[in-house]
Design an enzyme around this catalytic site. Structure first.
Site, PDB file in Angstrom:
ATOM      1  N   GLU A 111     -84.733  -8.124 -35.113  1.00 54.39           N
ATOM      2  CA  GLU A 111     -85.635  -7.417 -35.030  1.00 54.39           C
ATOM      3  C   GLU A 111     -85.625  -6.919 -36.807  1.00 54.39           C
ATOM      4  O   GLU A 111     -84.431  -6.709 -37.435  1.00 54.39           O
ATOM      5  CB  GLU A 111     -85.274  -6.456 -34.670  1.00 54.39           C
ATOM      6  CG  GLU A 111     -85.817  -6.666 -33.151  1.00 54.39           C
ATOM      7  CD  GLU A 111     -85.971  -5.593 -31.701  1.00 54.39           C
ATOM      8  OE1 GLU A 111     -86.242  -5.411 -31.114  1.00 54.39           O
ATOM      9  OE2 GLU A 111     -84.575  -4.620 -32.228  1.00 54.39           O
ATOM     10  N   CYS A 124     -86.445  -2.119 -43.848  1.00 51.25           N
ATOM     11  CA  CYS A 124     -85.025  -2.153 -42.480  1.00 51.25           C
ATOM     12  C   CYS A 124     -84.755  -4.046 -42.276  1.00 51.25           C
ATOM     13  O   CYS A 124     -85.437  -3.783 -41.290  1.00 51.25           O
ATOM     14  CB  CYS A 124     -84.545  -1.140 -41.742  1.00 51.25           C
ATOM     15  SG  CYS A 124     -83.165  -1.129 -40.725  1.00 51.25           S
ATOM     16  N   CYS A 131     -74.323  -8.685 -33.129  1.00 47.34           N
ATOM     17  CA  CYS A 131     -72.785  -7.613 -33.715  1.00 47.34           C
ATOM     18  C   CYS A 131     -71.767  -8.211 -34.041  1.00 47.34           C
ATOM     19  O   CYS A 131     -71.424  -7.719 -32.212  1.00 47.34           O
ATOM     20  CB  CYS A 131     -73.276  -6.085 -34.399  1.00 47.34           C
ATOM     21  SG  CYS A 131     -72.655  -5.230 -34.712  1.00 47.34           S
ATOM     22  N   CYS A 135     -69.796  -0.031 -32.033  1.00 45.11           N
ATOM     23  CA  CYS A 135     -69.755   1.074 -31.921  1.00 45.11           C
ATOM     24  C   CYS A 135     -70.579   1.058 -31.194  1.00 45.11           C
ATOM     25  O   CYS A 135     -71.644   1.031 -30.291  1.00 45.11           O
ATOM     26  CB  CYS A 135     -71.084   1.510 -33.077  1.00 45.11           C
ATOM     27  SG  CYS A 135     -70.252   1.021 -34.777  1.00 45.11           S
ATOM     28  N   CYS A 138     -74.244   2.486 -30.662  1.00 45.84           N
ATOM     29  CA  CYS A 138     -75.481   2.039 -31.301  1.00 45.84           C
ATOM     30  C   CYS A 138     -75.594   0.584 -30.261  1.00 45.84           C
ATOM     31  O   CYS A 138     -74.831  -0.049 -29.119  1.00 45.84           O
ATOM     32  CB  CYS A 138     -75.153   0.919 -32.415  1.00 45.84           C
ATOM     33  SG  CYS A 138     -76.019  -0.482 -32.808  1.00 45.84           S
ATOM     34  N   GLY A 182     -76.697  -6.368 -36.861  1.00 49.43           N
ATOM     35  CA  GLY A 182     -75.687  -6.359 -37.400  1.00 49.43           C
ATOM     36  C   GLY A 182     -74.659  -6.261 -37.917  1.00 49.43           C
ATOM     37  O   GLY A 182     -75.166  -4.460 -38.705  1.00 49.43           O
ATOM     38  N   LEU A 238     -70.458   6.508 -41.769  1.00 45.53           N
ATOM     39  CA  LEU A 238     -68.581   7.061 -41.201  1.00 45.53           C
ATOM     40  C   LEU A 238     -68.927   7.560 -40.114  1.00 45.53           C
ATOM     41  O   LEU A 238     -67.915   7.723 -39.163  1.00 45.53           O
ATOM     42  CB  LEU A 238     -68.477   8.477 -42.681  1.00 45.53           C
ATOM     43  CG  LEU A 238     -66.972   8.684 -42.667  1.00 45.53           C
ATOM     44  CD1 LEU A 238     -65.786   7.305 -43.242  1.00 45.53           C
ATOM     45  CD2 LEU A 238     -66.878   9.942 -44.005  1.00 45.53           C
ATOM     46  N   HIS A 239     -69.311   8.933 -40.312  1.00 48.84           N
ATOM     47  CA  HIS A 239     -69.599   9.685 -38.293  1.00 48.84           C
ATOM     48  C   HIS A 239     -68.470  10.663 -38.247  1.00 48.84           C
ATOM     49  O   HIS A 239     -68.542  11.889 -37.835  1.00 48.84           O
ATOM     50  CB  HIS A 239     -69.707   8.334 -37.685  1.00 48.84           C
ATOM     51  CG  HIS A 239     -71.084   7.683 -37.238  1.00 48.84           C
ATOM     52  ND1 HIS A 239     -72.719   8.379 -38.183  1.00 48.84           N
ATOM     53  CD2 HIS A 239     -71.417   6.334 -37.847  1.00 48.84           C
ATOM     54  CE1 HIS A 239     -73.182   7.185 -38.079  1.00 48.84           C
ATOM     55  NE2 HIS A 239     -72.942   5.940 -37.903  1.00 48.84           N
ATOM     56  N   ASN A 313     -80.183   8.623 -32.236  1.00 51.77           N
ATOM     57  CA  ASN A 313     -81.430   7.973 -31.217  1.00 51.77           C
ATOM     58  C   ASN A 313     -80.952   7.442 -29.985  1.00 51.77           C
ATOM     59  O   ASN A 313     -80.007   6.261 -30.229  1.00 51.77           O
ATOM     60  CB  ASN A 313     -81.854   7.185 -31.747  1.00 51.77           C
ATOM     61  CG  ASN A 313     -82.475   7.518 -33.490  1.00 51.77           C
ATOM     62  OD1 ASN A 313     -83.128   7.915 -33.524  1.00 51.77           O
ATOM     63  ND2 ASN A 313     -81.546   6.549 -34.319  1.00 51.77           N
ATOM     64  N   CYS A 356     -83.136   3.908 -36.352  1.00 47.98           N
ATOM     65  CA  CYS A 356     -81.365   3.016 -36.295  1.00 47.98           C
ATOM     66  C   CYS A 356     -80.847   3.169 -34.617  1.00 47.98           C
ATOM     67  O   CYS A 356     -80.470   3.966 -34.746  1.00 47.98           O
ATOM     68  CB  CYS A 356     -80.533   4.591 -36.867  1.00 47.98           C
ATOM     69  SG  CYS A 356     -80.754   4.229 -39.404  1.00 47.98           S
TER      70      CYS A 356
HETATM   71  N1  SAH Z   1     -74.050  -2.291 -39.404  1.00 46.58           N
HETATM   72  C1  SAH Z   1     -74.638  -1.798 -40.938  1.00 46.58           C
HETATM   73  C2  SAH Z   1     -75.170  -1.814 -40.466  1.00 46.58           C
HETATM   74  C3  SAH Z   1     -76.536  -1.406 -39.457  1.00 46.58           C
HETATM   75  S1  SAH Z   1     -76.959   0.170 -38.551  1.00 46.58           S
HETATM   76  C4  SAH Z   1     -73.525  -0.233 -40.329  1.00 46.58           C
HETATM   77  O1  SAH Z   1     -72.779   0.381 -39.226  1.00 46.58           O
HETATM   78  O2  SAH Z   1     -73.591   0.528 -40.930  1.00 46.58           O
HETATM   79  C5  SAH Z   1     -76.987   1.309 -39.559  1.00 46.58           C
HETATM   80  C6  SAH Z   1     -77.354   2.717 -39.636  1.00 46.58           C
HETATM   81  O3  SAH Z   1     -77.363   3.238 -37.854  1.00 46.58           O
HETATM   82  C7  SAH Z   1     -75.668   3.570 -39.044  1.00 46.58           C
HETATM   83  O4  SAH Z   1     -75.734   3.980 -40.128  1.00 46.58           O
HETATM   84  C8  SAH Z   1     -75.256   3.290 -38.116  1.00 46.58           C
HETATM   85  O5  SAH Z   1     -74.133   4.077 -37.312  1.00 46.58           O
HETATM   86  C9  SAH Z   1     -76.789   3.990 -37.124  1.00 46.58           C
HETATM   87  N2  SAH Z   1     -77.144   4.309 -35.998  1.00 46.58           N
HETATM   88  C10 SAH Z   1     -76.248   3.243 -35.117  1.00 46.58           C
HETATM   89  N3  SAH Z   1     -76.855   3.515 -33.789  1.00 46.58           N
HETATM   90  C11 SAH Z   1     -77.111   4.693 -33.857  1.00 46.58           C
HETATM   91  C12 SAH Z   1     -78.176   5.739 -32.990  1.00 46.58           C
HETATM   92  N4  SAH Z   1     -77.919   5.948 -32.081  1.00 46.58           N
HETATM   93  N5  SAH Z   1     -78.428   6.605 -33.967  1.00 46.58           N
HETATM   94  C13 SAH Z   1     -78.391   6.512 -35.334  1.00 46.58           C
HETATM   95  N6  SAH Z   1     -78.145   5.919 -36.176  1.00 46.58           N
HETATM   96  C14 SAH Z   1     -77.564   4.787 -35.196  1.00 46.58           C
END
Ligand code: SAH
Length: 363
Positions: A111, A124, A131, A135, A138, A182, A238-239, A313, A356
């Protein structure tokens, strides 16, 4: 839901054996195409013509290459395929965001998302099918990594969104973020090749400054990017700046620890002098205390940094919950006090699962 019209031609479900055996013409460099024509008794400049059709004009088929003779087109057809992506389905959110379900030549789906604002259109894009990282917040991490995308499959996503931007918003695409499905650094070579094509005058001629690669943080490859002197921007998801917490939500952090990540980012900054952006979601009961804020401030100190506080999200299991506004304000106040640029980002395209972390081929 809306079909993309011109962007979604009929998709053949079964490919003929000979189609599978033919070589993808876009795997050839300009020079290789020129040599191909010479070895077939033709002029080298035909290679340039075909190259322009393939990259600048994003041709889907040899039939459209009208400055070539019918015989030449047939000869190309007999030797090669163009494994162009196909936008299978397009969905539009009430906020203008568009999500494309993109079918690849082997029928896998990824997507990509077009995010419009007043002054910009951002694409995007995805870099892998599924992936390999894990995480826990995600949706994409629940899809097994099937394969890496080829450079042209990444490039095609950008072209499709550029077309949509021109069609629906009457302006070209202005920015690209590698924040789709990914982990871009786990597909390093292909992502860099795609960016080369996107930025080259042979391709779309976009400035690398308008491109951001977002990574969960793979220290070795962050160093490699610095050594390769890339010109695009870097964002790190980072988170949490506390190892224990980061490992609990991003388990690969046990292997790529925060101190390794930080050292690699320091190296990146020394080499590129390019500011680092951190993506950061604040969750209730996970990373919402002053201690968490202080750890982030400390982590950012070594280089000019920007923190994007992104809205969570939900991905349906209720384990993660967006933190309170008071917790977000705590982050904003402390970061600003320490001269770290901070923005609070609202999600776009939530109603079509385009925000995201929501990309999971659900539509
Ligand atoms: N793998 C890469 C790019 C894809 S994720 C990365 O980790 O950066 C794109 C962004 O969305 C990342 O910052 C990720 O941490 C964030 N993300 C993933 N799941 C999410 C969610 N449920 N709500 C908000 N952001 C999220």
């Amino acid at each position: 839901m809306e079909k993309a019209g011109f962007l979604s031609p009929v998709i053949p479900t079964f490919k003929k054996m000979e189609e599978i055996k033919k070589k993808d013409i876009r795997a050839l460099t300009r020079e290789q195409l020129r040599e191909f024509f010479v070895s077939n008794g033709d002029k080298a400049f035909r290679g340039n013509q075909v190259y322009e059709w393939l990259w600048q004009k994003a041709a889907y088929s040899f039939d459209v290459m009208t400055n070539l003779s019918k015989e030449t087109r047939e000869m190309l057809e007999a030797n090669f395929v163009i494994n162009h992506i196909k936008v299978d389905q397009m969905q539009r959110s009430s906020d203008g965001t568009i999500k494309n379900a993109v079918r690849l030549h082997d029928d896998l789906i990824v997507e990509s998302v077009l995010i419009p604002t007043k002054s910009r259109t951002t694409a995007c894009v995805s870099s892998q099918v599924g992936c390999s990282l894990d995480c826990r917040f995600c949706a994409t991490s629940r899809l097994k990594r099937m394969r890496n995308l080829n450079p042209d499959e990444i490039y095609d996503q950008v072209v499709a969104i550029d077309n949509e931007s021109r069609l629906y918003f009457e302006r070209p695409l202005s920015n690209i973020v590698f924040m789709g499905m990914g982990e871009p650094l786990m597909n390093y070579n292909n992502v860099l090749k795609a960016i080369d094509k996107i930025t080259s005058p042979d391709g779309l001629g976009m400035s690398p400054k308008r491109i951001t690669v977002s990574t969960s943080g793979v220290p070795k490859l962050i160093r490699k990017m610095a050594d390769d002197e890339v010109k695009f921007k870097l964002a790190v998801s980072l988170h949490s700046a506390v190892d224990e917490i980061r490992t609990s939500i991003m388990p690969f952090n046990a292997k790529f620890t925060l101190s390794d990540l930080r050292e690699s980012l320091q190296y990146w900054y020394e080499k590129t002098r390019s500011r680092i952006t951190y993506e950061y979601v604040v969750w209730d009961g996970i990373n919402d205390t002053q201690k968490d804020v202080d750890a982030l401030v400390e982590f950012c100190r070594f280089a000019p940094s920007k923190v994007n506080l992104i809205e969570y999200n939900p991905i349906d299991d209720g384990e993660f919950k967006q933190a309170s506004n008071a917790a977000i304000d705590r982050y904003v106040n402390s970061l600003e006090k320490n001269n770290i640029v901070v923005t609070v980002r609202r999600s776009r395209g939530k109603d079509i699962d385009a925000a995201c972390g929501q990309l999971a081929n659900k539509s």
